[in-house]
Design a protein around this motif. Structure first.
Motif, PDB file in Angstrom:
ATOM      1  N   ASP A 328      49.088  46.572  62.963  1.00  0.00           N
ATOM      2  CA  ASP A 328      49.332  46.578  61.520  1.00  0.00           C
ATOM      3  C   ASP A 328      50.528  45.725  61.103  1.00  0.00           C
ATOM      4  O   ASP A 328      50.953  45.777  59.942  1.00  0.00           O
ATOM      5  CB  ASP A 328      49.556  48.020  61.047  1.00  0.00           C
ATOM      6  N   TYR A 329      51.060  44.928  62.026  1.00  0.00           N
ATOM      7  CA  TYR A 329      52.307  44.201  61.756  1.00  0.00           C
ATOM      8  C   TYR A 329      52.022  42.797  61.218  1.00  0.00           C
ATOM      9  O   TYR A 329      51.262  42.023  61.813  1.00  0.00           O
ATOM     10  CB  TYR A 329      53.133  44.094  63.031  1.00  0.00           C
ATOM     11  N   SER A 330      52.638  42.463  60.122  1.00  0.00           N
ATOM     12  CA  SER A 330      52.530  41.120  59.555  1.00  0.00           C
ATOM     13  C   SER A 330      53.925  40.549  59.317  1.00  0.00           C
ATOM     14  O   SER A 330      54.885  41.292  59.085  1.00  0.00           O
ATOM     15  CB  SER A 330      51.762  41.142  58.225  1.00  0.00           C
ATOM     16  N   ILE A 337      49.477  37.482  60.463  1.00  0.00           N
ATOM     17  CA  ILE A 337      48.754  38.292  59.481  1.00  0.00           C
ATOM     18  C   ILE A 337      47.888  39.300  60.220  1.00  0.00           C
ATOM     19  O   ILE A 337      47.002  38.921  61.001  1.00  0.00           O
ATOM     20  CB  ILE A 337      47.895  37.401  58.564  1.00  0.00           C
ATOM     21  N   ALA A 338      48.141  40.588  59.974  1.00  0.00           N
ATOM     22  CA  ALA A 338      47.429  41.643  60.696  1.00  0.00           C
ATOM     23  C   ALA A 338      46.001  41.829  60.207  1.00  0.00           C
ATOM     24  O   ALA A 338      45.102  42.132  60.998  1.00  0.00           O
ATOM     25  CB  ALA A 338      48.194  42.958  60.585  1.00  0.00           C
ATOM     26  N   LYS A 339      45.781  41.661  58.900  1.00  0.00           N
ATOM     27  CA  LYS A 339      44.453  41.919  58.344  1.00  0.00           C
ATOM     28  C   LYS A 339      44.160  40.967  57.192  1.00  0.00           C
ATOM     29  O   LYS A 339      45.059  40.544  56.473  1.00  0.00           O
ATOM     30  CB  LYS A 339      44.351  43.365  57.828  1.00  0.00           C
ATOM     31  N   GLU A 344      40.396  43.007  60.910  1.00  0.00           N
ATOM     32  CA  GLU A 344      41.621  43.095  61.695  1.00  0.00           C
ATOM     33  C   GLU A 344      41.795  41.844  62.547  1.00  0.00           C
ATOM     34  O   GLU A 344      40.834  41.305  63.096  1.00  0.00           O
ATOM     35  CB  GLU A 344      41.587  44.343  62.584  1.00  0.00           C
ATOM     36  N   HIS A 345      43.050  41.397  62.689  1.00  0.00           N
ATOM     37  CA  HIS A 345      43.337  40.161  63.432  1.00  0.00           C
ATOM     38  C   HIS A 345      44.184  40.381  64.685  1.00  0.00           C
ATOM     39  O   HIS A 345      44.325  39.456  65.486  1.00  0.00           O
ATOM     40  CB  HIS A 345      44.077  39.168  62.525  1.00  0.00           C
ATOM     41  N   HIS A 346      44.764  41.560  64.849  1.00  0.00           N
ATOM     42  CA  HIS A 346      45.737  41.747  65.923  1.00  0.00           C
ATOM     43  C   HIS A 346      45.217  42.646  67.051  1.00  0.00           C
ATOM     44  O   HIS A 346      44.616  43.688  66.803  1.00  0.00           O
ATOM     45  CB  HIS A 346      47.029  42.341  65.368  1.00  0.00           C
ATOM     46  N   THR A 347      45.488  42.217  68.272  1.00  0.00           N
ATOM     47  CA  THR A 347      45.175  42.988  69.467  1.00  0.00           C
ATOM     48  C   THR A 347      46.092  42.499  70.575  1.00  0.00           C
ATOM     49  O   THR A 347      47.006  41.705  70.322  1.00  0.00           O
ATOM     50  CB  THR A 347      43.683  42.845  69.850  1.00  0.00           C
ATOM     51  N   VAL A 348      45.868  42.977  71.780  1.00  0.00           N
ATOM     52  CA  VAL A 348      46.676  42.530  72.919  1.00  0.00           C
ATOM     53  C   VAL A 348      45.779  42.176  74.095  1.00  0.00           C
ATOM     54  O   VAL A 348      44.653  42.656  74.206  1.00  0.00           O
ATOM     55  CB  VAL A 348      47.702  43.603  73.370  1.00  0.00           C
ATOM     56  N   ASP A 367      46.630  37.095  67.915  1.00  0.00           N
ATOM     57  CA  ASP A 367      46.332  37.043  66.481  1.00  0.00           C
ATOM     58  C   ASP A 367      45.204  36.028  66.309  1.00  0.00           C
ATOM     59  O   ASP A 367      45.332  34.877  66.740  1.00  0.00           O
ATOM     60  CB  ASP A 367      47.594  36.613  65.718  1.00  0.00           C
ATOM     61  N   ASN A 368      44.099  36.445  65.694  1.00  0.00           N
ATOM     62  CA  ASN A 368      42.938  35.542  65.620  1.00  0.00           C
ATOM     63  C   ASN A 368      42.624  35.052  64.212  1.00  0.00           C
ATOM     64  O   ASN A 368      41.512  34.586  63.953  1.00  0.00           O
ATOM     65  CB  ASN A 368      41.705  36.209  66.232  1.00  0.00           C
ATOM     66  N   HIS A 369      43.586  35.127  63.281  1.00  0.00           N
ATOM     67  CA  HIS A 369      43.242  34.673  61.937  1.00  0.00           C
ATOM     68  C   HIS A 369      43.194  33.148  61.872  1.00  0.00           C
ATOM     69  O   HIS A 369      43.753  32.444  62.722  1.00  0.00           O
ATOM     70  CB  HIS A 369      44.168  35.294  60.877  1.00  0.00           C
TER      71      HIS A 369
END
Length: 494
Positions: A328-330, A337-339, A344-348, A367-369
């Motif tokens: 949820d971190y941006s 950008i998290a979303k 959703e764009h963030h994972t590990v 981050d996949n945005h």
């Protein structure tokens, strides 16, 4: 001198549970597969896989199998199935040995997977491999030549085949012993060790086209999609207990930053020390409530948090806290950008290992945005390096081992010829890079130009990883990285 059938039968008996009493039976079963004609030819071959290849060639001559590689592979796997124990026997033997000697059990399965030609050693040997010194230590470069290219006839034949969803994918447990078809690899000689990870049933196998030493795969026996969660961290740490000499990691579970197969939950493991593992820490700290866990940011082109400790439960809890915080971190100032709406764009990308008696868990922030400027992904190889690498940066590349496409084998020779001002067929997409190399070095010697191109390839791969890094290796980037770390919880340390 014996005939090829006789020698192969002898080798099957020598390398399996069959006995001399089974010789006639084996001969007849092999003749049924390869045909009875031209079998009296004597041979000096003694190596099992070489004998198998000769028998496959004989079967083609006898009209028992087609000329396409996929057809020959199906017969080859069936012939090597003679020396491969049935799954129940293999699992019994593995776990019986494991009870007294873990390393021996793993070694026995690895040796079998090579001996029965499931691991394609001859094909793997074609790969090009070297190391390159960079600011991040030595990176590993491979040009993947092991997987055979599809014959156009095979592609056409596959299109005409009736669609089937069995097995659902190449990672499914149902591949064990599968005969194979034009559009699905032969797996008659494929075996899977069964094991429990928490409340789930999993399998352990080796990769046919290994990218590194003892490259193995752990797969959920259910066809379920990849999801990074607290259970992922629990399972990874359980796996390094079961296979203490192996690292294990997971691709990310989102497109662009994930692996090639997101539809089936699986991990990759092996006995290999990747460049990222030996990279030092930029700084060290601890999180409030997790003072027993050593933490730090790894000096690496991608954004990596390393956690070390001897309590699995604490490591898992902290890793999950970091994952949820990152989810949820941006930070708009860093284009993080998290979303976007509900997307959703963030994972590990997580990697686990044991190091000097401690559990070690690396969390690579992803981050996949995308943007108008970078439609392939802001944290994906940028256009100016896609002449070398344009595919997703998955688990293996994250750790510092480049898996580069076969086209580069010949294309880089043309780069060398261009630098030497010899006749060449330089691809347009390499010209800017080649001109930059020419300007950097000036003159080139035929004896050293190849080393120069290899070195510059390594630097491009370092750039590829930097592109995939969420927090850049700048003062502002690293300060922003620490701002995220602080957001997870109060820290103590550097």
């Amino acid at each position: 001198m014996k005939t090829i059938i006789d020698v192969f039968v002898d080798k099957v008996i020598e390398n399996s549970h069959y006995t001399p009493l089974d010789a006639i039976y084996l001969r007849n079963r092999i003749l049924a597969l390869v045909g009875e004609e031209n079998t009296q030819k004597e041979t000096e071959l003694t190596e099992l896989i070489a004998l198998k290849d000769e028998l496959v060639a004989l079967a083609v001559t006898n009209g028992k199998v087609g000329v396409l590689q996929e057809e020959k592979d199906t017969l080859g796997a069936e012939l090597m199935n003679f020396i491969t124990p049935i799954p129940s026997q293999l699992n019994h033997d593995f776990w019986q040995t494991y009870a007294t000697d873990k390393k021996q059990a793993i070694s026995d399965f690895y040796q079998l997977s090579q001996k029965n030609d499931y691991i394609k050693l001859k094909a793997i040997a074609k790969n090009i491999y070297y190391q390159v010194a960079t600011d991040y230590g030595h990176l590993e470069i491979t040009i993947n030549l092991s997987k055979p290219e599809k014959d156009p006839k095979a592609i056409a034949m596959a299109k005409q085949m009736k669609s089937t969803s069995y097995p659902m994918c190449q990672l499914c447990v149902e591949n064990e012993g599968y005969q194979g078809r034009i559009n699905h690899p032969a797996r008659a000689n494929h075996r899977i060790i069964r094991l429990d990870l928490g409340d789930e049933k999993w399998g352990f196998q080796y990769s046919p086209y290994a990218y590194f030493n003892e490259h193995s795969i752990l797969l959920n026996t259910e066809h379920v999609p990849m999801v990074i969660s607290q259970k992922t961290f629990e399972q990874l740490l359980d796996i390094v207990d079961i296979f203490p000499t192996y690292f294990v990691g997971s691709n990310a579970d989102l497109p662009i930053v994930g692996g090639s197969i997101l539809t089936h939950n699986h991990y990759q493991a092996g006995k290999h020390t990747f460049p990222m593992e030996v990279a030092p820490l930029d700084n060290s700290f601890s999180f409030e409530g997790f003072e027993n866990i050593q933490a730090g940011i790894v000096k690496w082109p991608m954004s990596v948090l390393r956690l070390r400790g001897d309590h699995k439960e604490e490591l898992v809890a902290l890793a999950e806290k970091i994952r949820l915080a990152w989810k949820d971190y941006s930070d708009v100032s860093q284009d993080i950008i998290a979303k976007t709406g509900s997307e959703e764009h963030h994972t590990v990308t997580p990697i686990a290992r044991k190091n000097n008696g401690l559990y070690e868990l690396d969390l690579v922030l992803r981050d996949n945005h995308t943007s108008e400027e970078f439609p392939d992904g802001i944290y994906h190889p940028h256009p100016d390096v896609q002449h070398i690498k344009k595919e997703n940066i998955g688990l293996i590349e994250v750790m510092g081992l480049a898996i580069l496409p076969p086209r580069l084998k010949d294309e880089l020779l043309d780069v060398e010829r261009y630098l030497l001002e010899k006749e060449n067929d330089l691809k347009d997409y390499h010209k800017t890079w080649a001109d930059d190399i020419k300007a950097k070095y000036g003159q080139f010697d035929p004896e050293t130009v190849s080393d120069i191109v290899k070195q510059e390839m390594g630097l491009v791969f370092a750039r590829v990883l930097e592109d995939a890094g969420v927090y850049k290796r700048t003062k502002a980037g690293q300060e922003a990285f620490m701002a995220f770390v602080r957001s997870v919880g109060i820290i103590k340390g550097d």
